[in-house]
Design a protein around this motif. Structure first.
Motif, PDB file in Angstrom:
ATOM      1  N   TYR A   1     -26.164 -14.628   6.269  1.00 29.99           N
ATOM      2  CA  TYR A   1     -26.937 -13.797   7.188  1.00 29.99           C
ATOM      3  C   TYR A   1     -26.156 -13.415   8.444  1.00 29.99           C
ATOM      4  O   TYR A   1     -26.148 -12.251   8.838  1.00 29.99           O
ATOM      5  CB  TYR A   1     -28.261 -14.490   7.547  1.00 29.99           C
ATOM      6  N   PRO A   2     -25.475 -14.339   9.114  1.00 25.39           N
ATOM      7  CA  PRO A   2     -24.731 -13.949  10.323  1.00 25.39           C
ATOM      8  C   PRO A   2     -23.584 -12.978  10.044  1.00 25.39           C
ATOM      9  O   PRO A   2     -23.178 -12.229  10.932  1.00 25.39           O
ATOM     10  CB  PRO A   2     -24.175 -15.271  10.863  1.00 25.39           C
ATOM     11  N   LYS A   3     -23.061 -12.971   8.850  1.00 24.17           N
ATOM     12  CA  LYS A   3     -21.941 -12.087   8.528  1.00 24.17           C
ATOM     13  C   LYS A   3     -22.339 -10.621   8.489  1.00 24.17           C
ATOM     14  O   LYS A   3     -21.487  -9.745   8.455  1.00 24.17           O
ATOM     15  CB  LYS A   3     -21.320 -12.492   7.191  1.00 24.17           C
ATOM     16  N   LEU A   4     -23.639 -10.338   8.493  1.00 24.22           N
ATOM     17  CA  LEU A   4     -24.105  -8.954   8.484  1.00 24.22           C
ATOM     18  C   LEU A   4     -24.017  -8.309   9.860  1.00 24.22           C
ATOM     19  O   LEU A   4     -24.101  -7.094   9.980  1.00 24.22           O
ATOM     20  CB  LEU A   4     -25.542  -8.883   7.958  1.00 24.22           C
ATOM     21  N   SER A   5     -23.846  -9.107  10.905  1.00 27.24           N
ATOM     22  CA  SER A   5     -23.675  -8.600  12.256  1.00 27.24           C
ATOM     23  C   SER A   5     -22.175  -8.418  12.498  1.00 27.24           C
ATOM     24  O   SER A   5     -21.419  -9.383  12.560  1.00 27.24           O
ATOM     25  CB  SER A   5     -24.250  -9.589  13.270  1.00 27.24           C
ATOM     26  N   VAL A   6     -21.738  -7.149  12.639  1.00 24.23           N
ATOM     27  CA  VAL A   6     -20.307  -6.849  12.729  1.00 24.23           C
ATOM     28  C   VAL A   6     -20.009  -6.112  14.031  1.00 24.23           C
ATOM     29  O   VAL A   6     -20.710  -5.177  14.416  1.00 24.23           O
ATOM     30  CB  VAL A   6     -19.852  -5.986  11.532  1.00 24.23           C
ATOM     31  N   GLU A   7     -18.948  -6.544  14.697  1.00 27.41           N
ATOM     32  CA  GLU A   7     -18.399  -5.858  15.858  1.00 27.41           C
ATOM     33  C   GLU A   7     -16.913  -5.641  15.613  1.00 27.41           C
ATOM     34  O   GLU A   7     -16.277  -6.418  14.903  1.00 27.41           O
ATOM     35  CB  GLU A   7     -18.570  -6.702  17.129  1.00 27.41           C
ATOM     36  N   TYR A   8     -16.391  -4.566  16.204  1.00 25.47           N
ATOM     37  CA  TYR A   8     -14.955  -4.311  16.124  1.00 25.47           C
ATOM     38  C   TYR A   8     -14.372  -4.375  17.526  1.00 25.47           C
ATOM     39  O   TYR A   8     -14.928  -3.829  18.471  1.00 25.47           O
ATOM     40  CB  TYR A   8     -14.660  -2.946  15.509  1.00 25.47           C
ATOM     41  N   GLU A   9     -13.251  -5.050  17.640  1.00 26.48           N
ATOM     42  CA  GLU A   9     -12.546  -5.114  18.910  1.00 26.48           C
ATOM     43  C   GLU A   9     -11.190  -4.445  18.734  1.00 26.48           C
ATOM     44  O   GLU A   9     -10.479  -4.702  17.761  1.00 26.48           O
ATOM     45  CB  GLU A   9     -12.346  -6.563  19.357  1.00 26.48           C
ATOM     46  N   TYR A  10     -10.863  -3.584  19.689  1.00 23.20           N
ATOM     47  CA  TYR A  10      -9.557  -2.920  19.697  1.00 23.20           C
ATOM     48  C   TYR A  10      -8.778  -3.474  20.881  1.00 23.20           C
ATOM     49  O   TYR A  10      -9.287  -3.531  21.993  1.00 23.20           O
ATOM     50  CB  TYR A  10      -9.689  -1.406  19.873  1.00 23.20           C
ATOM     51  N   VAL A  11      -7.539  -3.857  20.629  1.00 24.29           N
ATOM     52  CA  VAL A  11      -6.684  -4.377  21.691  1.00 24.29           C
ATOM     53  C   VAL A  11      -5.384  -3.581  21.670  1.00 24.29           C
ATOM     54  O   VAL A  11      -4.674  -3.558  20.659  1.00 24.29           O
ATOM     55  CB  VAL A  11      -6.391  -5.885  21.505  1.00 24.29           C
ATOM     56  N   PHE A  12      -5.095  -2.915  22.796  1.00 22.57           N
ATOM     57  CA  PHE A  12      -3.869  -2.138  22.942  1.00 22.57           C
ATOM     58  C   PHE A  12      -2.956  -2.858  23.908  1.00 22.57           C
ATOM     59  O   PHE A  12      -3.325  -3.117  25.052  1.00 22.57           O
ATOM     60  CB  PHE A  12      -4.181  -0.732  23.466  1.00 22.57           C
ATOM     61  N   VAL A  13      -1.758  -3.220  23.435  1.00 24.36           N
ATOM     62  CA  VAL A  13      -0.765  -3.896  24.272  1.00 24.36           C
ATOM     63  C   VAL A  13       0.588  -3.247  24.035  1.00 24.36           C
ATOM     64  O   VAL A  13       1.148  -3.345  22.944  1.00 24.36           O
ATOM     65  CB  VAL A  13      -0.670  -5.415  23.961  1.00 24.36           C
ATOM     66  N   ASP A  14       1.088  -2.565  25.053  1.00 23.05           N
ATOM     67  CA  ASP A  14       2.431  -1.975  25.033  1.00 23.05           C
ATOM     68  C   ASP A  14       2.786  -1.253  23.734  1.00 23.05           C
ATOM     69  O   ASP A  14       3.788  -1.565  23.089  1.00 23.05           O
ATOM     70  CB  ASP A  14       3.484  -3.044  25.317  1.00 23.05           C
ATOM     71  N   GLY A  15       1.972  -0.319  23.324  1.00 24.27           N
ATOM     72  CA  GLY A  15       2.293   0.486  22.163  1.00 24.27           C
ATOM     73  C   GLY A  15       1.853  -0.087  20.837  1.00 24.27           C
ATOM     74  O   GLY A  15       2.136   0.476  19.790  1.00 24.27           O
ATOM     75  N   GLN A  16       1.172  -1.183  20.856  1.00 23.82           N
ATOM     76  CA  GLN A  16       0.669  -1.795  19.626  1.00 23.82           C
ATOM     77  C   GLN A  16      -0.850  -1.885  19.714  1.00 23.82           C
ATOM     78  O   GLN A  16      -1.403  -2.328  20.713  1.00 23.82           O
ATOM     79  CB  GLN A  16       1.263  -3.184  19.451  1.00 23.82           C
ATOM     80  N   LEU A  17      -1.535  -1.457  18.643  1.00 22.02           N
ATOM     81  CA  LEU A  17      -2.995  -1.447  18.625  1.00 22.02           C
ATOM     82  C   LEU A  17      -3.489  -2.332  17.491  1.00 22.02           C
ATOM     83  O   LEU A  17      -3.103  -2.158  16.339  1.00 22.02           O
ATOM     84  CB  LEU A  17      -3.495  -0.010  18.436  1.00 22.02           C
TER      85      LEU A  17
ATOM     86  N   MET B   1      -4.166   4.429  28.751  1.00 26.00           N
ATOM     87  CA  MET B   1      -2.979   3.612  28.458  1.00 26.00           C
ATOM     88  C   MET B   1      -2.193   4.194  27.281  1.00 26.00           C
ATOM     89  O   MET B   1      -0.965   4.232  27.314  1.00 26.00           O
ATOM     90  CB  MET B   1      -3.379   2.172  28.140  1.00 26.00           C
ATOM     91  N   ILE B   2      -2.918   4.636  26.248  1.00 30.44           N
ATOM     92  CA  ILE B   2      -2.245   5.211  25.084  1.00 30.44           C
ATOM     93  C   ILE B   2      -1.534   6.506  25.476  1.00 30.44           C
ATOM     94  O   ILE B   2      -0.396   6.753  25.071  1.00 30.44           O
ATOM     95  CB  ILE B   2      -3.246   5.437  23.931  1.00 30.44           C
ATOM     96  N   LYS B   3      -2.198   7.340  26.284  1.00 30.77           N
ATOM     97  CA  LYS B   3      -1.569   8.585  26.749  1.00 30.77           C
ATOM     98  C   LYS B   3      -0.345   8.294  27.601  1.00 30.77           C
ATOM     99  O   LYS B   3       0.646   9.025  27.537  1.00 30.77           O
ATOM    100  CB  LYS B   3      -2.569   9.412  27.549  1.00 30.77           C
ATOM    101  N   GLN B   4      -0.403   7.243  28.387  1.00 32.03           N
ATOM    102  CA  GLN B   4       0.739   6.875  29.218  1.00 32.03           C
ATOM    103  C   GLN B   4       1.912   6.409  28.362  1.00 32.03           C
ATOM    104  O   GLN B   4       3.053   6.733  28.643  1.00 32.03           O
ATOM    105  CB  GLN B   4       0.328   5.768  30.195  1.00 32.03           C
ATOM    106  N   LYS B   5       1.622   5.659  27.303  1.00 32.92           N
ATOM    107  CA  LYS B   5       2.681   5.121  26.447  1.00 32.92           C
ATOM    108  C   LYS B   5       3.228   6.163  25.471  1.00 32.92           C
ATOM    109  O   LYS B   5       4.438   6.232  25.251  1.00 32.92           O
ATOM    110  CB  LYS B   5       2.137   3.906  25.675  1.00 32.92           C
TER     111      LYS B   5
END
Length: 165
Positions: A57-73, A153-157
């Motif tokens: 049941y808990p696996k049905l709750s989904v979130e996505y996290e995006y992390v951008f660090v120095d040109g890597q996403l 940040m992405i536009k800057q990089k």
């Protein structure tokens, strides 16, 4: 040290399938409870059903996290607000273009059969971006919803790889 860092989290909208699964799991847990109350050999089946519902049941709750660090996403999937799994990691050297979903800049890629990775919230009000990237020897179409800080940040990089129209 001038390190570029930004992160964003979006909650995935419940689809018809996930709502249906939740209803089935609630019905299953009620059936499991009644099997336990009935006793005998059926109580083992009831316990198995309740354990399965408690696990899935808990696996049905989904979130996505995006992390951008120095040109890597990084794209991470968070299930049940507790389990994190890195789904994809791309370097912006692999990216051909990044643009809003219905952008004219993506017209050259519409005829291609690209593998699609959807890390968006599926909300109608959202404004997803599309990244066309070469990863693991194949072209990917990646949908996600970056924050304003992440876009900056992405536009800057990588300013030449980001299109605003």
């Amino acid at each position: 040290m001038n390190e570029l860092y930004a992160e964003a989290v979006v909650k995935r909208k419940d689809t018809f399938a996930t709502i249906g699964l939740r209803v089935l799991m609630i019905i299953g847990s009620l059936a499991g409870f009644f099997l336990i109350v009935a006793g005998n050999m059926l109580s083992f089946l009831g316990i198995a059903i309740l354990v399965a519902v408690f696990y899935f049941y808990p696996k049905l709750s989904v979130e996505y996290e995006y992390v951008f660090v120095d040109g890597q996403l990084d794209f991470d999937k968070i299930s049940g607000k507790s389990r994190r799994k890195t789904m994809l990691r791309i370097d912006f050297e692999q990216v051909e273009i990044m643009a809003p979903y219905n952008s004219a800049a993506l017209d050259n890629y519409k005829h291609l059969q690209l593998e699609t990775k959807d890390f968006s919230s599926l909300n109608k009000d959202s404004k997803p971006y599309v990244i066309i990237a070469n990863a693991d020897g194949k072209k990917l179409k990646i949908l996600f919803e970056p924050s304003e800080k992440m876009l900056a940040m992405i536009k800057q990089k990588s300013p030449r790889k980001v299109s605003n129209y």
